[in-house]
Design a protein around this motif. Structure first.
Motif, PDB file in Angstrom:
ATOM      1  N   UNK A 237       0.836  -1.258  -0.040  1.00  0.00           N
ATOM      2  CA  UNK A 237      -0.071   0.123   0.040  1.00  0.00           C
ATOM      3  C   UNK A 237       0.883   1.204  -0.020  1.00  0.00           C
ATOM      4  N   UNK A 238       0.478   1.895  -1.124  1.00  0.00           N
ATOM      5  CA  UNK A 238       1.648   3.262  -1.207  1.00  0.00           C
ATOM      6  C   UNK A 238       0.621   4.274  -0.769  1.00  0.00           C
ATOM      7  N   UNK A 239       1.051   5.184   0.383  1.00  0.00           N
ATOM      8  CA  UNK A 239       0.248   6.252   0.849  1.00  0.00           C
ATOM      9  C   UNK A 239       1.035   7.514   0.560  1.00  0.00           C
ATOM     10  N   UNK A 240       0.528   8.829   0.578  1.00  0.00           N
ATOM     11  CA  UNK A 240       1.121   9.811   0.297  1.00  0.00           C
ATOM     12  C   UNK A 240       2.270  10.202   1.041  1.00  0.00           C
ATOM     13  N   UNK A 241       2.553   9.773   2.289  1.00  0.00           N
ATOM     14  CA  UNK A 241       3.732   9.741   3.161  1.00  0.00           C
ATOM     15  C   UNK A 241       4.373   8.375   3.623  1.00  0.00           C
ATOM     16  N   UNK A 242       3.719   7.260   2.854  1.00  0.00           N
ATOM     17  CA  UNK A 242       4.436   6.077   3.204  1.00  0.00           C
ATOM     18  C   UNK A 242       4.072   4.920   2.285  1.00  0.00           C
ATOM     19  N   UNK A 243       4.947   4.006   2.630  1.00  0.00           N
ATOM     20  CA  UNK A 243       4.895   2.963   1.886  1.00  0.00           C
ATOM     21  C   UNK A 243       4.510   1.545   2.817  1.00  0.00           C
ATOM     22  N   UNK A 244       3.614   1.046   2.824  1.00  0.00           N
ATOM     23  CA  UNK A 244       2.990   0.043   3.831  1.00  0.00           C
ATOM     24  C   UNK A 244       3.146  -1.684   3.228  1.00  0.00           C
ATOM     25  N   UNK A 245       3.159  -2.637   4.257  1.00  0.00           N
ATOM     26  CA  UNK A 245       3.028  -3.948   3.949  1.00  0.00           C
ATOM     27  C   UNK A 245       2.186  -4.568   5.289  1.00  0.00           C
ATOM     28  N   UNK A 246       1.439  -5.623   4.922  1.00  0.00           N
ATOM     29  CA  UNK A 246       1.054  -6.173   6.180  1.00  0.00           C
ATOM     30  C   UNK A 246       1.853  -6.561   7.104  1.00  0.00           C
TER      31      UNK A 246
END
Length: 353
Positions: A237-246
């Motif tokens: 998941x790529x958000x405006x301020x971060x890149x996230x994983x489960x």
């Protein structure tokens, strides 16, 4: 015996484009796609020696980009044994690629069935706008090689099946390409991947990843899903301020905190949590408290870090040591020491992998 003359045919040709056969439905009842055909109906009148022709005739049809001379477009369509009744004949013509984006002329050649040379009829017939209405300007379709191009007619690589060309010039800063638009503002336009007829993965722009009542639709997240996922949540998941994983995925730093580990007033200067929550929601916040029992600051990251790696360091001009251990499934307790083993207050940094 003198060959029959077909010169009178040219003045009597009539072009009728029938849209009834230009659109075909494939498996619509099963929810299949609707496809657009390329064939059109051509109806003409043929006079033989000044009288309406009757019997079987062979025809050749070719497209040109000019009324005289010019270049042939596509292949020649040959139809033998066409039945002509009282001078009228009707045929279905399919030239493969649609050339309706440009001025197109139809050349007709004819002979009596059974052999002999063809007579080319003049003038060529200008195709009217009716077939243009059933085509897509700027779209190139090659059915035989299974290639569709928008703004271009050649592949970049041999196995390319769809391509777009947007020529804005070397110095133009405009974007070239296409958009996927949904009617609903919160719709999820996506691009899917499949091999061997089986679903594999897809990407989407999720305008409301936190499942908010009144979300900022322009502040969403790009998400990647695969068929092997055990839940309906994205693998990335790529958000405006971060890149996230489960939580269970490896590869990215899941969380970090810059903490003032003080027995009097522990605080967090800055922190982040980059995980894809188990359900649509904002990532949790990092909190810190002081435990008199443990004589340590307790940093709670808000998600299960039991099986994750962590690293802790002291922020100091002189060498210091930081020791941490699991306080709960979601938190660590940490202590900062001098090299002589004396515990002291001070800033520390903790990263969760």
């Amino acid at each position: 015996m003198q060959r029959p003359s077909f010169t009178s045919f040219a003045a009597l040709l009539a072009l009728v484009i029938s849209l009834a056969n230009a659109f075909n439905q494939t498996g619509y009842a099963q929810g299949g796609p609707q496809t657009v055909g390329r064939a059109f109906t051509y109806q003409g009148r043929l006079d033989h020696n000044g009288a309406p022709a009757n019997g079987a005739y062979d025809f050749e049809f070719a497209l040109f980009d000019s009324g005289t001379g010019g270049n042939q477009l596509g292949a020649t369509v040959a139809l033998n044994g066409v039945n002509v009744v009282n001078g009228v004949f009707t045929v279905q013509l399919d030239f493969g690629n649609p050339f309706w984006q440009q001025q197109t002329y139809l050349e007709v050649r004819v002979r009596q069935s059974g052999g002999g040379s063809f007579t080319t009829l003049t003038p060529r017939q200008l195709l009217t706008a009716a077939p243009v209405a059933s085509s897509l300007p700027g779209v190139y379709v090659d059915q035989a090689s299974q290639f569709v191009g928008i703004g271009r007619s050649t592949r970049i690589v041999g196995r390319e099946v769809f391509g777009i060309n947007a020529d804005f010039g070397a110095d133009d800063v405009n974007y070239g390409g296409m958009y996927v638009n949904t009617v609903a503002a919160r719709g999820l336009p996506f691009y899917g991947y499949a091999t061997g007829g089986g679903f594999r993965a897809w990407t989407t722009y999720n305008s409301n990843p936190n499942n908010e009542v009144n979300p900022d639709l322009n502040n969403g997240a790009w998400e990647l899903y695969t068929a092997s996922a055990t839940t309906s949540r994205p693998l990335l998941q790529v958000r405006p301020s971060s890149v996230a994983q489960p939580i269970s995925a490896n590869g990215l730093v899941k969380a970090g905190a810059f903490v003032n580990c003080s027995s009097s007033a522990p605080s967090i200067s800055r922190s982040f949590v980059n995980i894809v929550p188990p359900s649509p929601a904002a990532p949790p916040a990092v909190t810190v408290t002081w435990s008199s029992t443990l004589d340590a600051c307790v940093i709670d990251f808000g998600f299960d870090i039991d099986n994750r790696y962590y690293a802790a360091t002291a922020n100091a001009a002189n060498p210091r040591v930081v020791v941490c251990a699991y306080a709960s499934p979601t938190s660590l307790y940490c202590k900062r020491f001098r090299l002589d083993g004396t515990r002291e207050n001070g800033p520390i940094s903790v990263l969760i992998y």
